[in-house]
Design a protein around this motif. Structure first.
Motif, PDB file in Angstrom:
ATOM      1  N   VAL A 205       0.806  -8.381   2.232  1.00  0.00           N
ATOM      2  CA  VAL A 205      -0.169  -7.265   2.011  1.00  0.00           C
ATOM      3  C   VAL A 205      -0.041  -6.203   3.062  1.00  0.00           C
ATOM      4  N   SER A 206      -0.007  -6.617   4.530  1.00  0.00           N
ATOM      5  CA  SER A 206      -0.211  -5.961   5.767  1.00  0.00           C
ATOM      6  C   SER A 206       1.353  -5.297   5.600  1.00  0.00           C
ATOM      7  N   GLY A 207       2.402  -5.864   5.353  1.00  0.00           N
ATOM      8  CA  GLY A 207       3.842  -5.331   5.222  1.00  0.00           C
ATOM      9  C   GLY A 207       3.931  -4.329   4.243  1.00  0.00           C
ATOM     10  N   HIS A 208       2.930  -4.086   3.296  1.00  0.00           N
ATOM     11  CA  HIS A 208       2.948  -3.055   2.279  1.00  0.00           C
ATOM     12  C   HIS A 208       2.261  -1.968   2.601  1.00  0.00           C
ATOM     13  N   GLN A 219     -15.527  -4.324   6.839  1.00  0.00           N
ATOM     14  CA  GLN A 219     -15.453  -3.555   5.413  1.00  0.00           C
ATOM     15  C   GLN A 219     -14.384  -4.424   4.506  1.00  0.00           C
ATOM     16  N   ILE A 220     -14.578  -4.546   3.305  1.00  0.00           N
ATOM     17  CA  ILE A 220     -13.730  -5.249   2.491  1.00  0.00           C
ATOM     18  C   ILE A 220     -12.621  -4.441   1.980  1.00  0.00           C
ATOM     19  N   THR A 221     -11.435  -4.381   2.372  1.00  0.00           N
ATOM     20  CA  THR A 221     -10.486  -3.408   2.031  1.00  0.00           C
ATOM     21  C   THR A 221      -9.523  -3.907   1.160  1.00  0.00           C
ATOM     22  N   VAL A 222      -9.492  -5.154   0.698  1.00  0.00           N
ATOM     23  CA  VAL A 222      -8.373  -5.633  -0.053  1.00  0.00           C
ATOM     24  C   VAL A 222      -7.927  -5.131  -1.410  1.00  0.00           C
ATOM     25  N   ASN A 223      -9.001  -4.376  -2.020  1.00  0.00           N
ATOM     26  CA  ASN A 223      -8.749  -4.138  -3.537  1.00  0.00           C
ATOM     27  C   ASN A 223      -8.071  -2.625  -3.482  1.00  0.00           C
ATOM     28  N   ASN A 224      -6.779  -2.657  -3.239  1.00  0.00           N
ATOM     29  CA  ASN A 224      -5.898  -1.479  -3.047  1.00  0.00           C
ATOM     30  C   ASN A 224      -4.583  -1.644  -3.661  1.00  0.00           C
ATOM     31  N   ALA A 225      -3.962  -0.579  -4.057  1.00  0.00           N
ATOM     32  CA  ALA A 225      -2.606  -0.652  -4.836  1.00  0.00           C
ATOM     33  C   ALA A 225      -1.444  -1.322  -4.082  1.00  0.00           C
ATOM     34  N   GLN A 226      -1.534  -1.051  -2.847  1.00  0.00           N
ATOM     35  CA  GLN A 226      -0.433  -1.599  -1.996  1.00  0.00           C
ATOM     36  C   GLN A 226      -0.656  -3.144  -1.993  1.00  0.00           C
ATOM     37  N   ALA A 227      -1.802  -3.775  -1.996  1.00  0.00           N
ATOM     38  CA  ALA A 227      -2.364  -4.872  -1.717  1.00  0.00           C
ATOM     39  C   ALA A 227      -1.703  -5.750  -3.243  1.00  0.00           C
ATOM     40  N   ALA A 228      -1.913  -4.976  -4.133  1.00  0.00           N
ATOM     41  CA  ALA A 228      -1.815  -5.584  -5.527  1.00  0.00           C
ATOM     42  C   ALA A 228      -0.232  -5.497  -5.842  1.00  0.00           C
ATOM     43  N   GLN A 229       0.306  -4.596  -5.137  1.00  0.00           N
ATOM     44  CA  GLN A 229       1.827  -4.589  -5.325  1.00  0.00           C
ATOM     45  C   GLN A 229       2.539  -5.717  -4.579  1.00  0.00           C
ATOM     46  N   ALA A 230       2.065  -5.820  -3.445  1.00  0.00           N
ATOM     47  CA  ALA A 230       2.603  -6.696  -2.611  1.00  0.00           C
ATOM     48  C   ALA A 230       2.424  -8.368  -3.273  1.00  0.00           C
ATOM     49  N   LEU A 231       1.230  -8.509  -3.866  1.00  0.00           N
ATOM     50  CA  LEU A 231       1.140  -9.720  -4.698  1.00  0.00           C
ATOM     51  C   LEU A 231       2.014  -9.798  -5.840  1.00  0.00           C
TER      52      LEU A 231
END
Ligand code: GLC
Length: 422
Positions: A205-208, A219-231
């Protein structure tokens, strides 16, 4: 009558107390320590604990914990809740000082200032409310292990992005299988639903550019396009460039496959190096180490500390064992024999340490770009945060959700865990 003069009876009692405590410290006791059980951890931990025992006349007993840090934490919490004196010295993951603080002794009064010689960031991590709850034992960060010989054979460079790793792993896996290596895989890592998957998924996730799930401000930041793409990308590996079994792999399962020569890439911690380079290792001399792919490359910070249980019957003797086990002498031996990264900066200038672990000289960049799990921001709730994150990642990788669905649900779940504050 002189009221301030101690009475004879009081004096006698005081002398008896002093004598008693001298006798008590002189008496040999048994100290239980949690060593291992994975990799070379148990071997080195027990060897040095026994050396301390021989030196002091005390004895040590191993309270063998489970391999998974998630299960280790559950076990400690159970024992601590019962105020059990069964463990004296506990191995504490980098992620736990905030979680276990109430059950661990403050080591500062017993450390004689030795903590000033360790990396200040680790001491800061281990200091909760002014109490030093763990002495640093070794530090680590995620690394990319690769087969030098196979990249050369197939004319591929060490990948610098996760997409490039995916492509190279696919090409080399296909080519090696065509050459007859039917069980050859492109990439092995840790994807069982446990703390190790939190570490791996945080790197993807971080690497994306998708952040660190919860940021430093909470702050909860995980709901983002790059995190989704990484998974989603990680899910595309399962059964393609990684064996399906990886969904149940911890560190040692991944190392087993890689060390047997059955994988091109492996994500693991530094300890694997010494084992891969052993004389009987099928891949000895064929392995390279690089920073993990990603833009930016992000390695999860890990590592272990030793602490003393508040419920120990012999806290000072247990603390003496901790000081010995975390000393420069023992850290040096562990670095040379087991490639455990020291927590004492001075040892990175030590010729013998670097001769055994050339990669350690180049780790500065890895540590500089490392990503911490969101432990400080989430405090006591970190174990729930981590569990929700690794479950979300596991769901995507086992095809039960898309990356987008998973990060949306995860955000909701984390809000419930946080409620008003962490
Ligand atoms: C390693 C790390 C530790 C991490 C664990 C995950 O032991 O040192 O920090 O939690 O792996 O499996």
């Amino acid at each position: 009558m002189r009221p301030n003069r101690p009475s004879l009876r009081w004096l006698a009692r005081w002398t008896a107390l002093c004598l008693g405590s001298t006798l008590a410290t002189a008496q040999a006791v048994e100290i239980a320590i949690t060593c291992g059980p994975s990799g070379s951890d148990v071997e080195f931990c027990l060897k040095h604990a026994q050396a301390w025992a021989a030196k002091t006349g005390h004895t040590v007993k191993n309270f063998s914990p489970p391999t998974s840090p998630t299960e280790k934490l559950a076990l400690y919490r159970q024992l601590f809740a019962a105020r059990s004196p069964d463990i004296d010295v506990v191995q504490i993951d980098t992620a736990w000082p905030g979680v276990l603080k109430d059950h661990l002794l403050d080591l500062k009064p017993l450390s004689r200032g030795i903590e000033a010689q360790h990396f200040p960031a680790i001491i800061a991590n281990n200091t909760v409310g002014g109490r030093l709850v763990g002495m640093p034992w070794y530090t680590d960060a995620g690394l990319l292990y690769y087969r030098k010989d196979l990249l050369a054979r197939h004319g591929r460079p060490v990948p610098t992005t996760w997409a490039e790793l995916t492509e190279t792993a696919r090409l080399v896996q296909e080519a090696e299988r065509r050459r007859g290596a039917a069980n050859f895989h492109g990439f092995v890592f840790q994807a069982k639903a446990y703390e190790g998957l939190t570490c791996n998924a945080l790197e993807w996730v971080s690497g994306h550019g998708g952040g660190s799930v919860v940021d430093a401000a909470g702050q909860i930041t995980v709901n983002n396009a790059q995190a989704a793409q990484a998974l989603n990308l990680a899910a595309s590996w399962i059964g393609k460039i990684a064996p399906i079994g990886v969904l149940n792999y911890e560190e040692e399962e991944a190392r087993g496959v890689f060390q047997n020569g059955q994988a091109l890439f492996m994500r693991n911690w530094p300890y694997a190096w010494a084992l891969l380079e052993k004389d009987d290792s099928p891949v000895k001399g064929k392995v390279g180490i690089a920073k993990l792919p990603g833009q930016p490359s992000a390695a999860t910070l890990g590592g272990w500390q030793l602490g003393v249980s508040r419920y120990s019957r012999h806290p000072e003797i247990a603390a003496d064992l901790v000081m010995y086990m975390t000393s420069a002498q023992v850290q040096k031996a562990r670095a040379i024999g087991g490639s455990f990264n020291p927590t004492l900066p001075a040892l990175y200038q030590d010729r013998e340490v670097i001769a055994a672990n050339a990669f350690m000289a180049n780790l500065q960049e890895v540590f500089a770009n490392s990503v911490a799990r969101p432990t400080s921001a989430t405090g006591l709730k970190y174990p729930q945060v981590s569990q929700s994150f690794y479950n979300a990642a596991h769901e995507v990788m086992s095809g039960r959700a898309t990356g987008e669905e998973a990060v949306r649900r995860l955000e909701k779940r984390l809000r419930q865990i946080r409620r008003k504050h962490w």
